[in-house]
Scaffold this motif. Structure first.
Motif, short mmCIF file in Angstrom:
data_model
loop_
_atom_site.label_atom_id
_atom_site.label_comp_id
_atom_site.label_asym_id
_atom_site.label_seq_id
_atom_site.Cartn_x
_atom_site.Cartn_y
_atom_site.Cartn_z
N GLN A 48 0.89 -1.09 -0.02
CA GLN A 48 0.02 0.06 -0.06
C GLN A 48 0.94 1.19 -0.03
OE1 GLN A 48 -2.20 1.28 3.75
NE2 GLN A 48 -3.87 0.54 2.46
N LEU A 49 0.36 2.18 -0.78
CA LEU A 49 1.09 3.46 -0.49
C LEU A 49 -0.01 4.59 -0.02
CD1 LEU A 49 3.63 4.77 -2.09
CD2 LEU A 49 2.03 5.55 -4.00
N LYS A 50 0.70 5.29 0.68
CA LYS A 50 -0.23 6.42 1.56
C LYS A 50 0.31 7.76 0.95
CE LYS A 50 -2.14 5.68 5.25
NZ LYS A 50 -2.20 5.88 6.90
N ILE A 51 -0.58 8.29 0.31
CA ILE A 51 -0.40 9.85 -0.29
C ILE A 51 -0.56 10.69 0.62
CG2 ILE A 51 -0.57 11.48 -2.07
CD1 ILE A 51 -1.43 9.15 -3.97
N ASP A 52 0.62 11.55 0.86
CA ASP A 52 0.45 12.45 2.18
C ASP A 52 -0.31 13.41 1.94
OD1 ASP A 52 2.06 13.18 4.81
OD2 ASP A 52 1.93 15.05 3.76
N LYS A 53 -0.93 14.29 3.05
CA LYS A 53 -1.82 15.40 3.13
C LYS A 53 -1.40 16.50 2.11
CE LYS A 53 -4.51 18.21 6.28
NZ LYS A 53 -4.51 19.28 5.40
N GLN A 54 0.05 16.65 2.33
CA GLN A 54 0.64 17.88 1.37
C GLN A 54 0.44 17.86 -0.08
OE1 GLN A 54 4.95 18.30 1.92
NE2 GLN A 54 4.98 17.83 4.18
N PHE A 55 0.26 16.47 -0.58
CA PHE A 55 -0.24 16.57 -2.08
C PHE A 55 -1.76 16.91 -2.18
CE2 PHE A 55 3.21 13.57 -3.51
CZ PHE A 55 3.31 14.07 -4.68
N LEU A 78 -1.39 13.73 -9.10
CA LEU A 78 -1.97 12.77 -8.44
C LEU A 78 -2.66 11.79 -9.06
CD1 LEU A 78 -3.57 14.69 -5.40
CD2 LEU A 78 -2.54 12.58 -5.45
N SER A 79 -3.32 12.04 -10.03
CA SER A 79 -3.98 11.09 -11.13
C SER A 79 -2.85 9.98 -11.66
CB SER A 79 -4.42 11.39 -12.32
OG SER A 79 -5.63 12.35 -12.03
N HIS A 80 -1.79 10.41 -12.05
CA HIS A 80 -0.82 9.65 -12.67
C HIS A 80 -0.11 8.80 -11.47
CE1 HIS A 80 -1.15 11.99 -16.42
NE2 HIS A 80 -0.71 10.78 -16.85
N LEU A 81 -0.03 9.56 -10.42
CA LEU A 81 0.69 8.55 -9.14
C LEU A 81 -0.30 7.70 -8.72
CD1 LEU A 81 2.84 8.57 -7.39
CD2 LEU A 81 1.65 10.24 -5.81
N VAL A 82 -1.64 7.91 -8.94
CA VAL A 82 -2.44 6.54 -8.40
C VAL A 82 -2.62 5.58 -9.42
CG1 VAL A 82 -5.03 5.82 -8.41
CG2 VAL A 82 -3.98 8.03 -7.18
N GLY A 83 -2.26 6.16 -10.67
CA GLY A 83 -2.31 5.08 -11.97
C GLY A 83 -0.96 4.08 -11.93
N MET A 84 0.02 4.82 -11.59
CA MET A 84 1.37 4.28 -11.60
C MET A 84 1.45 3.04 -10.35
SD MET A 84 4.80 5.80 -11.08
CE MET A 84 4.52 6.17 -9.36
N ALA A 85 0.95 3.72 -9.37
CA ALA A 85 0.63 2.62 -7.88
C ALA A 85 0.02 1.46 -8.51
CB ALA A 85 0.36 3.51 -6.67
N GLN A 98 -2.12 -0.67 -3.49
CA GLN A 98 -3.28 0.01 -3.04
C GLN A 98 -3.20 1.22 -2.61
OE1 GLN A 98 -5.32 -1.14 0.95
NE2 GLN A 98 -6.96 -1.74 -0.46
N VAL A 99 -4.03 2.05 -2.90
CA VAL A 99 -3.65 3.57 -2.70
C VAL A 99 -4.62 4.41 -1.55
CG1 VAL A 99 -3.51 6.16 -3.65
CG2 VAL A 99 -2.76 4.32 -4.89
N VAL A 100 -3.92 4.86 -0.59
CA VAL A 100 -4.74 5.47 0.41
C VAL A 100 -4.23 6.93 0.30
CG1 VAL A 100 -5.19 5.64 2.93
CG2 VAL A 100 -4.36 3.46 1.98
N ALA A 135 -8.48 6.35 -6.75
CA ALA A 135 -7.79 6.10 -5.36
C ALA A 135 -8.50 4.81 -4.82
CB ALA A 135 -7.63 7.24 -4.63
N ASP A 136 -8.20 4.25 -4.11
CA ASP A 136 -8.71 3.22 -3.28
C ASP A 136 -9.56 3.52 -2.09
OD1 ASP A 136 -8.05 0.95 -5.14
OD2 ASP A 136 -5.94 1.60 -4.49
N LEU A 137 -8.62 4.16 -1.03
CA LEU A 137 -9.32 4.63 0.23
C LEU A 137 -9.09 6.03 0.69
CD1 LEU A 137 -7.65 1.51 2.40
CD2 LEU A 137 -9.90 1.51 0.72
#
Ligand code: C2E
Ligand code: CA
Ligand code: CA
Ligand code: CA
Length: 278
Positions: free
Chosen positions: A197-204, A218-225, A231-233, A251-253
């Protein structure tokens, strides 16, 4: 402070002195709080982007100091890390979280719960054995235990980090990379680290409404993950606009105040059972 400044010396010093005293006091009292199991654990629900149901949670330590009141983990975790208490603190949080997982199981509403792991704890020689033994002792199904690590914890020694992660995952633990997008996030690490799982920080997330390009990023980051089967949180989601964007970005969660703040165990169990029923 330089000798040439005309700042009133006494005032300047007393400010520093009181800060230093607060730190010393926190360090001393935290040790006691850990020994006496006086720390609490709250749980912040993670909501599935499409179903809007609670499907997971993050365990977050809480300390209600008898005289100073609630002290933020943002203040006392770094002190615990610098003064060598992070392992003992981490063990208390780990065991308390397992007890909560046991209650969830008894109620038939088990969800994976993430536990933050300090880098000294993670890099301790017997970390994997300790985790496995503790989960066995508490009789919790290992697949519900997720460990959250930051890049700095993993990258201080990439080779050792990868080895430990491999062993943890072999045992059945899930691994999340926390705070992605802060610090030295490098995409190449995502390829090297065995993660779930990858947790994308609030800063983003906070950049979204301010900068159009951040939407693309962000869209591309989710796609790449997702390409990497992660899984993307998304963390720190506070607005309807951000929720809508995360749906769009697939994103997932979502973990954020928009849905839930961290909740005391009993309240968490209540909202979780309502969410799984409904
Ligand atoms: P973190 O691991 O990134 O945890 C997420 C933090 O963001 C939590 O702060 C949470 O309450 C906050 N948060 C969640 N959603 C929102 C939102 O929508 N808006 C805003 N403004 N904040 C949101 P918290 O509980 O104060 O914890 C701060 C940090 O302290 C954590 O950041 C983590 O690095 C550390 N920490 C907390 N509990 C533990 C623990 O048990 N062990 C260790 N090692 N570190 C911990
Ligand atoms: Ca975390
Ligand atoms: Ca985080
Ligand atoms: Ca953070």
């Amino acid at each position: 402070a330089q000798a040439s400044t005309s700042k009133p010396v006494a005032l300047y010093n007393s400010d520093h002195a009181s800060q230093a005293l607060r730190r010393i006091r926190i360090e001393a009292d935290l040790k006691e709080a850990i020994d006496q199991q006086a720390l609490n654990v709250h749980f912040q629900p993670q909501v599935n982007v499409s179903s809007k149901k609670i499907v997971a949670a993050e365990a977050l330590v809480r300390w209600n100091h008898p005289e100073m009141g609630m002290i933020s983990p943002a203040e006392f975790i770094p002190i615990a890390e610098e003064s060598g208490m992070i392992v003992a603190l981490g063990e208390v949080v780990f065991v308390k979280t397992l007890k909560t997982l046991k209650s969830l199981d008894a109620l038939g509403c088990s969800v994976p719960v993430s536990i933050n792991i300090g880098s000294d704890h993670f890099l301790m020689g017997n970390f994997v054995e300790w985790c496995v033994n503790t989960v066995e002792k508490e009789q919790v199904a290992i697949q519900f235990v997720k460990l959250e690590l930051t890049e700095s914890a993993l990258l201080s020694s990439l080779e050792d980090g990868v080895r430990v992660l491999d062993r943890l995952r072999e045992q059945g633990f899930k691994i999340a990379l926390d705070d992605f997008g802060t610090g030295y996030s490098s995409l190449s690490y995502l390829l090297e680290l065995p993660l779930d799982q990858l947790k994308i920080d609030k800063q983003f997330v906070d950049m979204l409404s301010k900068d159009k390009r951040s939407e693309k990023l962000l869209s591309h980051l989710v796609g790449m993950a997702h390409e990497l089967e992660l899984q993307v949180v998304v963390e720190g989601v506070e607005s309807e606009f951000q929720v809508a964007f995360m749906e769009h970005a697939e994103a997932d969660l979502i973990q954020g105040y928009y849905y839930y703040k961290p909740l005391p165990q009993d309240e968490f169990i209540r909202v979780l059972s309502e969410s799984t029923e409904g």
